[in-house]
Design an enzyme around this catalytic site. Structure first.
Site, PDB file in Angstrom:
ATOM      1  N   ALA A  54       0.795  -1.226   0.000  1.00 43.73           N
ATOM      2  CA  ALA A  54       0.000   0.000   0.000  1.00 43.73           C
ATOM      3  C   ALA A  54       0.829   1.279   0.000  1.00 43.73           C
ATOM      4  O   ALA A  54       1.580   1.527  -0.925  1.00 43.73           O
ATOM      5  CB  ALA A  54      -0.991  -0.033   1.160  1.00 43.73           C
ATOM      6  N   SER A  55       0.690   2.076   1.032  1.00 50.12           N
ATOM      7  CA  SER A  55       1.274   3.414   1.056  1.00 50.12           C
ATOM      8  C   SER A  55       2.792   3.441   1.024  1.00 50.12           C
ATOM      9  O   SER A  55       3.374   4.480   0.741  1.00 50.12           O
ATOM     10  CB  SER A  55       0.759   4.184   2.272  1.00 50.12           C
ATOM     11  N   LEU A  56       3.424   2.313   1.275  1.00 48.90           N
ATOM     12  CA  LEU A  56       4.886   2.286   1.170  1.00 48.90           C
ATOM     13  C   LEU A  56       5.351   2.542  -0.259  1.00 48.90           C
ATOM     14  O   LEU A  56       6.487   2.940  -0.483  1.00 48.90           O
ATOM     15  CB  LEU A  56       5.431   0.929   1.642  1.00 48.90           C
TER      16      LEU A  56
END
Length: 156
Positions: A54-56
């Site tokens: 995800a946001s990584l």
């Protein structure tokens, strides 16, 4: 080998589940799974589990886009519709690369059926097709809203 901090975190309820993998030249590959894969199923974490990062990925996508800007292959003022023709519609024609990078495109954070798409392991192309159709929350440049969907469009 001592118990990883992830096991203690799972036992204390800080994490629902975690897998730690360590590979060093002088040590056989070490893999330790603790907790459950999904809180609602209680299924244990599998050794070959695939995890949503995800946001990584957002800073990686942003860095790649800015590298293209630095090389002159992309401009912050480029309109998304010129790069992705299916990203069309009167409300989208002014959305630029800058809007995607700064969370000002008006796209929502997630699709309404985000969970279902993830559960079916839908390809990114299916997410993108739906993002191209979803209504904007506000006109481009007229607000700020964290938007995972905008970074997926930027990745495309």
């Amino acid at each position: 080998m001592p118990r990883p901090v992830t096991r203690r975190s799972v036992l204390r309820g800080v994490l629902g589940g975690a897998t730690v993998g360590v590979a060093l030249p002088f040590l056989d590959f070490f893999l330790n799974e603790n907790g459950t894969a999904l809180a609602d199923t209680g299924a244990p974490l599998p050794e070959d589990g695939i995890f949503l990062v995800a946001s990584l990925t957002k800073p990686i996508v942003a860095m790649a886009a800015l590298l293209l800007v630095e090389r002159g292959q992309l401009a912050l003022t480029d309109r998304v519709v010129d790069l992705i023709p299916e990203f069309s519609g009167a409300d989208r024609k002014s959305i630029t690369i800058r809007h995607l990078l700064t969370h000002t495109s008006g796209l929502p954070d997630m699709l309404p059926n985000n969970v279902e798409l993830r559960q079916e392991n839908a390809p990114l192309s299916k997410f993108l097709a739906e993002i191209c159709q979803i209504p904007l929350s506000f006109p481009a440049g007229r607000g700020v809203q964290y938007q995972s969907t905008g970074l997926l469009v930027l990745a495309e």
